[in-house]
Design an enzyme around this catalytic site. Structure first.
Site, short mmCIF file in Angstrom:
data_model
loop_
_atom_site.label_atom_id
_atom_site.label_comp_id
_atom_site.label_asym_id
_atom_site.label_seq_id
_atom_site.Cartn_x
_atom_site.Cartn_y
_atom_site.Cartn_z
N GLU A 1 3.84 -3.73 3.13
CA GLU A 1 3.07 -2.80 3.94
C GLU A 1 1.67 -3.32 4.23
O GLU A 1 0.77 -2.56 4.58
CB GLU A 1 2.97 -1.45 3.23
CG GLU A 1 2.09 -1.41 1.99
CD GLU A 1 2.81 -1.89 0.73
OE1 GLU A 1 3.87 -2.53 0.87
OE2 GLU A 1 2.32 -1.59 -0.38
N ASP B 1 -3.71 -1.90 4.55
CA ASP B 1 -2.66 -1.62 3.59
C ASP B 1 -2.35 -0.13 3.64
O ASP B 1 -3.26 0.71 3.53
CB ASP B 1 -3.10 -2.02 2.17
CG ASP B 1 -1.94 -1.94 1.19
OD1 ASP B 1 -1.56 -0.83 0.80
OD2 ASP B 1 -1.41 -3.01 0.84
#
Length: 820
Positions: free
Chosen positions: A594, A551
């Protein structure tokens, strides 16, 4: 070379070959037998020489003992000499002074029987020495008994052994002669050969004598040379050459006669075959005998009659076959196996037109026509083309011109005038085929991360937009292909174009359904399929599977500060760097937003930690350049990544559980300060997690550190400060001891609970939100007030080693990455 010449040559080879081999065998056998016999004679002679010299030395030693044991040594010495036991006796005291010597003894030097060293000069006599001692054992001197070594002695040795004997006066080169029984004519040759012999090996002189050296050695101190003449019969090679020449002459006469009788009916048969090849099926061959050639002529006559009948039936059925092309088209549209489709099209085209051979060629990325399937081309292609498929450059020859211009061609061609690289033929027809409608290529950028599985999946290199060419050669029963054949072939070419285009569209649609359009990585749908497959494979073969959940830290700030276009650029560059740091067998996915996932087959916690270290360094060390917000100048955006690691089966027993464990470890990394990695808590441990930096708790099994730390580039700097193969340390914290993770193995896949095709997807788990709300977004959903909070664990749990294994087997999807 004509058939008659080949038959003559073959007959001569069959006849003269055994004759030459027999002559060579006889000559070599005679030489081998002669050498073996001569070597055996020399070995027996050498043994006899040693025995004779040793017996003489024993006799001299007994004579010396007899003199040493008596008090009247002069009298005993005289008796020994008078009886012929020794030629002379000499007694010396302790100082070496001679106290008694027999008169008329042989001259010095006397060669001691016990000496094995080479002689330093000529040997005049053999001697045996015995020490004299008093009653207390004290030395009084020596007694030596000698026998002369003269021509008579050498002659006696030659008579005993049956070979010529030569005594050398010095064992060192150059060889000097002392006494010999050799004749004057061969003496120099024997001495020269003896000078080249090392030890007691046997050598051969130029005139055919075999030579062997004997001694000096213990018990036989004389340097002797033994030789025997060759027993090879004179004139052997001349007789063999004469026999071969006579046999060759007779063989030439017989071969010419046999070839002439054999080839006459074959010449007639060849003429008839040539007429049939030109289309004259009325040609017949006279049957002159009942042997195999006569049977061949009769079979040829029957074949031409049946062929004429077959051609007539084929011509009448051709129109009926053309009526079934519509049914054939429906059949071809029901499969995506292109090779099978092209084979069916080619076979049907050959059957419909009566061609002898044909091929379907497609244009590859390099602008070359490559044969995908062919029939009947054996013997028609040039020798350099037989090792692989037929390849013709665009614009070259008939096939290249058809593909380049898009215009069909047919006609006649002499075999000598066929363009280079194309099959030899007399008649041909070739038609191009192109995709229906637009022939443009699928967007190349969308395919950048997945290389095309077929050469036609990229834009055709033909200027005319042709996908390929369908070509047929040498029609049966007619001079050349006609306009009806051209129409038929155009129909088959249309089916081929539809088949190629359908397969291309199908493969592209399948690829697009499994990849993320922005990053080119596999998408969430393919993640669900892949995690199920990899868990089943790991369980079946007792291997490990590591999962990395990635992440980007504070990615919402990137979008808010620089705009969504810059955010997209960051995501694309991040995906490119991830692909550059993993192996080809690893899988990278964009799960949403993301958030990314990387599957590492056959990798334990240790290898996964090395990958996490390298991925973090690859993102951290080089800022990503993106266009500024609102058309501003490009800006460098510093990005970091948090990574969670989970290992199957150490941290979970199903695919969904291992993904959840990696997700928990990811939030532990977020809570631990970001830009780091954590390993998931062991599902069997209830110990509190360490809130400190990431651990390097990896197993010794799985893939080796050097492979994980640079893909085999030994000694290169590893992100995070270490070298390949060293223990990674996350931000200065040492590793705790690792514990072993048992790996269950079974033949039945685990029940992972993952959704199958058509099944409703389970809702995502929620946790309390960590300290930073930007990075605590639910997976696959944008950040915002509506995001469900979830609790991040305090720190990573200990990783435990697993068993290492070999390469995984079973079906595997195409990779979107080629490694570094």
């Amino acid at each position: 070379m004509t058939l008659r010449g080949r038959l003559t040559t073959a007959f001569l080879a069959v006849v003269l070959g055994p004759v030459l081999l027999g002559a060579f065998f006889v000559g070599s056998t005679v030489v081998a037998v002669d050498r073996s016999r001569s070597t055996e004679r020399l070995a027996v002679a050498a043994a006899t020489v040693r025995t004779s010299v040793d017996a003489l030395c024993q006799q001299l030693r007994a004579a010396a003992d007899a003199v040493a044991l008596t008090g009247d040594r002069p009298g005993a010495a005289g008796q020994v000499v008078s009886r012929g036991l020794a030629a002379a006796v000499r007694v010396t005291d302790v100082a070496g002074r001679v106290t008694y010597a027999s008169p008329g003894g042989p001259p010095e030097p006397w060669r001691d029987c016990s000496t094995a060293a080479p002689a330093a000069g000529p040997v005049r006599a053999l001697a045996a020495r015995v020490d004299l001692r008093d009653r207390s054992g004290g030395p009084l001197g020596t007694v030596a008994a000698a026998h002369p070594v003269d021509p008579a002695f050498v002659a006696r040795l030659a008579a005993v052994t049956g070979v010529a004997v030569t005594l050398l006066d010095d064992a060192e080169a150059p060889v000097r002669l002392a006494h010999t029984t050799e004749s004057t004519g061969v003496r120099d040759a024997v001495l020269a050969a003896a000078g080249t012999v090392d030890g007691e090996r046997v050598t051969e002189t130029a005139d055919g004598r075999y030579v062997r050296r004997v001694g000096p050695s213990a018990g036989q101190p004389l340097p002797l040379v033994l030789s025997v003449p060759s027993d090879q019969p004179p004139g052997l090679y001349a007789a063999l050459v004469a026999a071969v020449l006579v046999a060759a002459l007779l063989a030439v006469v017989a071969a010419g006669r046999l070839a002439r009788v054999t080839t006459r009916p074959l010449v007639e048969l060849a003429g008839a075959v040539d007429r049939v090849a030109r289309g004259d099926l009325t040609a017949r061959v006279p049957v002159r005998s009942r042997d195999e050639i006569g049977q061949l002529a009769g079979a040829f006559n029957r074949m031409t009659r049946e062929t004429g009948t077959y051609v007539a039936a084929l011509t009448s059925s051709r129109d009926q076959l053309r009526g079934h092309l519509a049914v054939l088209g429906d059949t071809l549209a029901s499969t995506h196996d292109l090779q099978r489709i092209l084979r069916v099209i080619l076979h049907s085209a050959i059957a419909a037109t009566g061609a002898r051979a044909g091929a379907v060629l497609l244009v590859d990325d390099g602008g070359v026509l490559v044969a995908q399937c062919a029939e009947g081309l054996d013997g028609r292609c040039p020798p350099e083309e037989r090792a692989g498929p037929l390849r013709v450059p665009l614009g070259s020859g008939v096939l290249g011109a058809v593909a380049a211009t898009g215009e069909p061609q047919r006609g006649r061609a002499e075999p000598s005038a066929v363009p280079p690289g194309e099959p030899r033929c007399r008649t041909y027809v070739a038609v191009p085929f192109a995709a229906p409608g637009a022939t443009g290529a699928v967007d190349a950028a969308a395919r950048a991360d997945a290389p095309p599985a077929r050469p036609w999946s990229s834009e055709p290199a033909s200027p005319a937009g042709a996908l390929g060419v369908l070509a047929l050669y040498d029609r049966l029963g007619a001079d050349e292909f006609d306009d009806d054949d051209l129409v038929t072939l155009r129909t088959f070419a249309g089916h081929a174009a539809v088949a190629v285009d359908n397969v291309r569209v199908h493969e592209e649609a399948q690829r697009l359904s499994l990849t993320d359009p922005l990053t080119g990585l596999w998408n969430y749908r393919y993640l669900r399929e892949s995690i199920r497959r990899e868990v089943e494979r790991a369980n079946r073969f007792g291997r490990m599977l590591s999962v990395l959940a990635l992440d980007l830290d504070r990615f919402k700030d990137v979008n808010d500060t620089h705009g969504h276009a810059a955010g997209d650029a960051v995501l694309a560059e991040f995906a490119r760097r991830v692909r550059g740091e993993i192996r080809e067998v690893d899988l990278a996915f964009r799960q949403g937003g993301e958030e990314f996932v990387v599957l590492l087959p056959e990798t334990d916690a240790r290898g996964a930690a090395i990958v996490a270290e390298r991925l973090g360094a690859a993102i951290r060390e080089a800022p990503i350049t993106a266009d500024g917000h609102g058309g501003a100048a490009p800006v460098a955006i510093a990005v970091t990544v948090s990574i969670g690691i989970a290992v199957y089966p150490g941290h979970a027993s199903t695919g969904q559980e291992v993904l959840d464990a990696a997700d928990d470890a990811l939030y532990a990394a977020k809570a631990g300060g970001r830009d780091t990695w954590r390993i998931a808590d062991d599902r069997a441990d209830d110990e509190p997690a360490d809130p400190g930096p990431a651990h390097d708790e990896r197993a010794d099994g799985g893939r080796a550190d050097d492979e994980r730390a640079g893909g085999g580039r030994g000694g290169e700097e590893r992100p995070g400060g270490g070298r390949a193969g060293e223990e990674p340390v996350a931000h200065g914290r040492a590793d705790p001891p690792a514990r072993e993770i048992p790996v269950p193995a079974g033949a039945v896949s685990p029940e992972d609970g993952l959704p199958r095709a058509g099944a409703p997807r389970q809702p995502a788990r929620t946790r309390p939100e960590p300290a930073d709300p930007v990075d605590a977004e639910p997976r696959g959903a944008p950040a915002g007030p509506g995001a469900e909070p979830r609790t991040a664990p305090a720190g990573p749990g200990p990783a435990r080693p697993g068993t290492s294994g070999g390469a995984s087997s079973g079906p595997h999807p195409p990779r979107q990455s080629r490694g570094r």
